[in-house]
Design an enzyme around this catalytic site. Structure first.
Site: not given
Ligand code: G6P
Length: 609
Positions: A2, A27, A75, A100-101, A482, A486, A489, A505, A604
């Protein structure tokens, strides 16, 4: 996630609000809206499901004008993405609120307000705020006092901004748990959840503190703290040039950001002059704090958490000091045993992630000797509230899936390991070697980017798959984590990462011809062990995609596809192999036709718990 933009001025503000929303688009959001008070004191509203462009279209079809207004990108948390659930929310056709929140006690408030005859138009938790405010105003409570009385009824986290048709020259706002910043203009004032939204109109900002409440007009600013005392918060000039955030000829921001990594890494390193890691890179007084560090606790979310997992290997190996890493949402809610001399390190691209911020704020008295944040956004909440700060120089990251922020975080951690390590077991010679390796990083990443066409070819095998396994051993395990993150996501393929030794396992039961298995396999000391694990996959009909350098001596065949990685110093391999996995995820997603930069349901910057 948001976003809030608000303005009160002597000029028409609809275009300022829309531009603010455009700047917050990256975002992640699902709907957008804007409310204005016009010259005849009418409250005018546009709300649309979908992109800000839809809202602009509504404004073009039926132009609304006014000198005070609030706008929002939503959002969804409570209630599906829809125009009805989009903000602003209205009550009695006079008052409008953006939020927001999350309001935790919204259900009981909703029941109470319904009992008083309020009809709810949305499923949101936010709508209770606007009706509470309306109720106060109808009882002739003054506007700012009405906001104060309203927030006294709310439990949860929020940033709120409101306008009232009967107070057409004012915006009132409150901050508790979600960021809010005032943009100070000449004969006009603005509010936003992120200063980026306002850089088009001002470079003077007042970052509000937790509990602050604001009453502002075009030429008047009144701020009170949580206790109700009038406060004068410092105004800061944010002079750094506004970065251009265009695509620069790339098809997606994510691809652009992947390709920006050699530059971002070099800028974050910034070692040219001294060939040293100066303590001051971490802020004034860092040296004295580092002298006392006997252990490190890393706390973060998402990709930033993975950076912490990689860092643990460096901090324990190079410095010989204990290091724990935990996701912030778990860390903040458990009883913790103390370890003397521990430095708290938070990691965050945005500097605003709610759980990471709450972890910093929730530290016990004297639990840590100090806090250090590794962040990419200056002036963000984590940056302002930490004792020490390392700013990565990734530049604005627009793609929701983090790429250059992650690799620059890794550089920050290696520099931290060098700074701490020389106080422990790291010899001068080892330090020199590490710094030499860091200098090779931009070039090694550039050579990895040249593998783009090969990686794209590999990616074709994933398009019709529903699942994928990623394997790594040692420090390559978090790299595998990671890589899997990716892929899931942005391509929506279910991907899991395992330490390769854990294969037997459980996950081996999943391996068949339909399960692609990606292995991060540089020629390191664990390679032979990894090769046995890969044999276990091959003998069960699995198809392997192995990222390996020449030292690994991996041989390909019809079921084993080897991607030849550039040889580079072992310590920087996690960064280099990550870049290859970013490209793999990117190409799979593009071929699947997903919204690469704004994957469904993700945001974001996650500013709610
Ligand atoms: C969201 C984003 C991720 C990010 C995470 C932590 O989930 O989509 O890409 O890694 O937040 O965000 P930060 O800004 O704390 O790195």
């Amino acid at each position: 996630m948001c976003g809030i933009v608000a303005a009160t001025a002597r000029r028409e503000v609809s275009e300022i609000l829309l531009e603010g929303l455009r700047r917050l688009e990256y975002r992640g959001y699902d709907s957008a809206g804007m409310a204005l008070i016009d010259a005849e004191h009418n409250l005018l509203l546009h709300k649309r499901l979908g992109k800000v462009a839809e809202l602009e279209q509504a404004q073009a079809m039926t132009p609304h004008h006014g000198c005070s207004g609030i706008a929002h990108t939503r959002w969804a948390t409570h209630g599906e993405p829809s125009a009805a659930n989009a903000h602003p929310h209205l009550s009695g056709n006079r008052v409008a609120v953006v939020h927001n929140g999350i309001i935790e006690n919204h259900e009981s408030l909703r029941e109470e307000l319904k009992g008083q005859g309020y009809e709810f138009q949305s499923q949101t938790d936010t709508e209770v705020i606007v009706h509470l405010l309306h109720q106060q105003l109808e009882e002739r409570v003054e506007f700012f006092q009405a906001l104060k009385n309203t927030i006294a009824r709310l439990d949860g986290a929020y940033a709120i901004a409101a306008i009232d048709a009967e107070n057409p020259d004012r915006v009132v706002a409150a901050r508790a748990g979600s960021p809010l910043v005032i943009g100070v203009g000449i004969g006009e004032n603005f509010l936003a959840s992120d200063q980026l939204a306002l850089r088009q109109v001002t470079d003077r900002f007042i970052f509000l503190e937790e509990g602050d409440m604001v009453d502002m007009g075009a030429t008047r600013l009144h701020v009170e703290d949580a206790s109700g005392a009038v406060v004068e918060r410092t105004m800061q000039r944010v002079s750094a040039a506004v970065e251009t955030v265009d695509l620069g000829g790339y098809e997606h921001y994510m691809l652009k950001e992947i390709h920006e990594q050699p530059r971002a890494l070099a800028e974050t390193l910034g070692l040219e002059a001294s060939h040293q890691v100066e303590d001051e890179r971490f802020g004034a007084g860092a040296g004295a704090i580092f002298d006392q560090v006997k252990a490190v606790q890393i706390v973060a979310c998402g990709t930033s958490y993975h950076a912490g997992l990689v860092a643990r290997y460096w901090l324990e190996d190079l410095c010989g000091i204990p290091c724990d890493v935990e996701v912030a949402s778990e860390f903040r809610y458990r009883a913790r045993a103390r370890r003397e001399g521990t430095l708290l390190v938070t990691v965050s691209q945005s500097g605003e992630t709610a759980d990471t911020l709450a972890a910093l704020r929730g530290q016990g008295e004297d639990e840590f000797i100090a806090s250090l944040v590794i962040a990419n956004v200056d002036h963000s909440s984590l940056v302002r509230e930490s004792d020490l700060v390392f700013l990565t120089r990734a530049g604005a990251e627009i793609g929701v899936a983090s790429t250059k922020a992650f690799t620059t975080q890794l550089v920050a951690f290696l520099m931290l390991a060098i700074a701490l390590g020389r106080r422990h077991q790291l010899s001068e010679e080892a330090t020199r070697e590490l710094i030499d390796a860091l200098h090779q990083l931009p070039d090694c990443v550039s050579r990895t980017l040249q593998l783009d066409a090969d990686i794209k070819r590999l990616s074709e095998a994933f398009i019709l798959k529903n699942h994928a396994l990623f394997l790594g051993r040692g420090i390559q395990y978090p790299v595998a984590l990671e890589g899997a993150l990716k892929l899931k996501e942005i391509s929506y393929i279910h991907a899991e990462a395992y330490p390769a030794g854990e294969l037997k396992h459980g996950p081996l039961a999943l391996v068949d011809a339909e399960m692609p298995v990606v292995a991060v396999a540089p020629g390191d000391e664990l390679l032979e062990k990894l090769k046995s694990n890969l044999e276990e996959v091959r003998s069960r009909g699995g198809e392997l995609f192995v990222f390996a350098d020449d030292n690994a001596g991996m041989k390909g065949d019809s079921r084993v596809h080897v991607l030849g990685m550039p040889s580079c110093p072992a310590v920087i391999q996690p960064v280099v192999y990550t870049v290859a996995l970013q490209l793999l995820a990117y190409h799979v997603a593009v071929q699947k036709g997903t919204d690469v930069d704004k994957p469904r349901n993700l945001a974001k910057s996650v500013t709610v718990e």
